[in-house]
Scaffold this motif. Structure first.
Motif, mmCIF file in Angstrom:
data_model
loop_
_atom_site.group_PDB
_atom_site.id
_atom_site.type_symbol
_atom_site.label_atom_id
_atom_site.label_comp_id
_atom_site.label_asym_id
_atom_site.label_seq_id
_atom_site.Cartn_x
_atom_site.Cartn_y
_atom_site.Cartn_z
ATOM 1 N N ALA A 57 48.071 64.800 -4.860
ATOM 2 C CA ALA A 57 48.509 63.410 -4.840
ATOM 3 C C ALA A 57 48.870 62.942 -6.247
ATOM 4 C CB ALA A 57 47.417 62.516 -4.258
ATOM 5 N N ALA A 58 50.064 62.444 -6.411
ATOM 6 C CA ALA A 58 50.479 61.904 -7.706
ATOM 7 C C ALA A 58 49.725 60.621 -8.003
ATOM 8 C CB ALA A 58 51.985 61.646 -7.700
ATOM 9 N N LEU A 59 49.454 59.855 -6.954
ATOM 10 C CA LEU A 59 48.681 58.624 -7.062
ATOM 11 C C LEU A 59 47.549 58.682 -6.050
ATOM 12 C CD1 LEU A 59 51.596 56.018 -7.249
ATOM 13 C CD2 LEU A 59 50.154 56.786 -9.145
ATOM 14 N N PRO A 60 46.426 57.998 -6.317
ATOM 15 C CA PRO A 60 45.329 57.978 -5.355
ATOM 16 C C PRO A 60 45.817 57.464 -3.999
ATOM 17 C CG PRO A 60 44.639 57.016 -7.446
ATOM 18 C CD PRO A 60 46.127 57.211 -7.527
ATOM 19 N N GLN A 61 45.407 58.177 -2.935
ATOM 20 C CA GLN A 61 45.791 57.771 -1.601
ATOM 21 C C GLN A 61 44.584 57.248 -0.842
ATOM 22 O OE1 GLN A 61 47.616 61.246 0.102
ATOM 23 N NE2 GLN A 61 49.571 60.862 -0.903
ATOM 24 N N ASP A 62 44.821 56.234 -0.014
ATOM 25 C CA ASP A 62 43.744 55.681 0.779
ATOM 26 C C ASP A 62 43.324 56.678 1.850
ATOM 27 O OD1 ASP A 62 43.789 53.325 -0.636
ATOM 28 O OD2 ASP A 62 45.206 52.349 0.735
ATOM 29 N N GLU A 63 42.013 56.783 2.072
ATOM 30 C CA GLU A 63 41.528 57.625 3.149
ATOM 31 C C GLU A 63 41.818 56.953 4.483
ATOM 32 O OE1 GLU A 63 37.681 59.892 2.520
ATOM 33 O OE2 GLU A 63 37.374 58.204 1.168
ATOM 34 N N GLU A 64 41.965 57.768 5.507
ATOM 35 C CA GLU A 64 42.169 57.225 6.840
ATOM 36 C C GLU A 64 40.888 56.528 7.286
ATOM 37 O OE1 GLU A 64 43.287 58.655 11.395
ATOM 38 O OE2 GLU A 64 43.344 60.085 9.725
ATOM 39 N N ILE A 65 41.008 55.289 7.708
ATOM 40 C CA ILE A 65 39.854 54.479 8.079
ATOM 41 C C ILE A 65 39.685 54.457 9.597
ATOM 42 C CG2 ILE A 65 38.768 52.207 7.915
ATOM 43 C CD1 ILE A 65 39.126 53.660 5.247
ATOM 44 N N PHE A 66 38.459 54.659 10.056
ATOM 45 C CA PHE A 66 38.138 54.567 11.481
ATOM 46 C C PHE A 66 37.797 53.129 11.855
ATOM 47 C CE2 PHE A 66 34.484 54.632 14.555
ATOM 48 C CZ PHE A 66 35.242 54.818 15.697
ATOM 49 N N GLU A 67 36.848 52.524 11.135
ATOM 50 C CA GLU A 67 36.430 51.150 11.402
ATOM 51 C C GLU A 67 36.086 50.444 10.099
ATOM 52 O OE1 GLU A 67 34.397 51.287 15.881
ATOM 53 O OE2 GLU A 67 33.124 51.199 14.105
ATOM 54 N N LYS A 68 36.264 49.135 10.094
ATOM 55 C CA LYS A 68 35.831 48.301 8.977
ATOM 56 C C LYS A 68 34.895 47.232 9.508
ATOM 57 C CE LYS A 68 39.652 48.641 5.653
ATOM 58 N NZ LYS A 68 40.677 47.873 4.894
#
Length: 214
Positions: free
Chosen positions: A55-66
């Motif tokens: 990843a060239a830039l930080p990527q958000d992790e896939e979120i299940f629930e918030k």
């Protein structure tokens, strides 16, 4: 025995090293389980390392629930579900159990932070160094070795454990003090600690008001 095994499963989802709760005389079936679980953990670790390096830039992790504060990633849910399946649950049962477990764990983590139980990187490494020494004193330390052998190196295994204990150690410290206070009579209740804690975790998870992320 079934209840005890379920507790071991739940603890093991948090960390590979939690398998020290297993009997010293591990059967061949348990040894196979450790190998498979270690393989799952190593695949997750190297997958995350590869994604980070590409990843060239930080990527958000896939979120299940918030929740209100807590966040459950898809990786955390799937990791828990895979372990429950290794324990003999169907895919549907495992996902349900994993969802309940991760909701409670993440809520506990937020509660630990709220009460000042955050830890530094050095505190985590110090804890793991102490753990390494203690494994030499246990005849079932080979359980850890079995899972460690599924990683490319011992260093990678402990780096993985570091990422786990960045969250696990605050929870562990918080729950330790919570139990001590409860048993010292600070809570006005005739319930056993186990019953109280189960209800406490459930209430924390409910209060998070988790919502699925589309």
């Amino acid at each position: 025995m079934k209840k005890q095994y379920k507790i071991i499963l739940a603890a093991a989802v948090i960390s590979a090293t939690s398998f020290l709760a297993v009997s010293a005389s591990a059967s061949s079936q348990e040894d196979t389980l450790m190998r498979r679980w270690g393989s799952i953990l190593s695949e997750l670790y190297y997958s995350q390392q590869q994604e980070a390096s590409q990843a060239a830039l930080p990527q958000d992790e896939e979120i299940f629930e918030k929740g209100n504060q807590a966040v459950i990633t898809a990786d955390e849910l799937n990791q828990a579900a895979e372990y429950y399946q290794l324990g003999g649950m169907s895919e549907k049962e495992a996902l349900s159990e994993a969802a309940d477990y991760t909701r409670e764990r993440e809520a506990l983590y937020q509660q630990a932070l709220k009460n000042g139980y955050d830890v530094t990187d050095q505190e985590v490494w110090d804890y793991l160094e102490q753990f390494k020494k203690e494994t030499d004193e246990y005849s079932n330390g080979s359980i850890v070795d079995t899972m460690m052998n599924q990683f490319d190196s011992e260093e990678d295994f402990w780096n993985y454990e570091f990422t786990v204990y960045k969250k696990n150690l605050p929870i562990q410290n918080y729950v330790h003090d919570l139990e001590e206070a409860y048993r010292n009579g600070e809570a006005d209740s005739e319930k056993s600690w186990e019953t109280y804690f189960a209800e406490f975790k459930e209430k924390l998870a409910e209060d998070e008001n988790y919502q699925k992320v589309q």
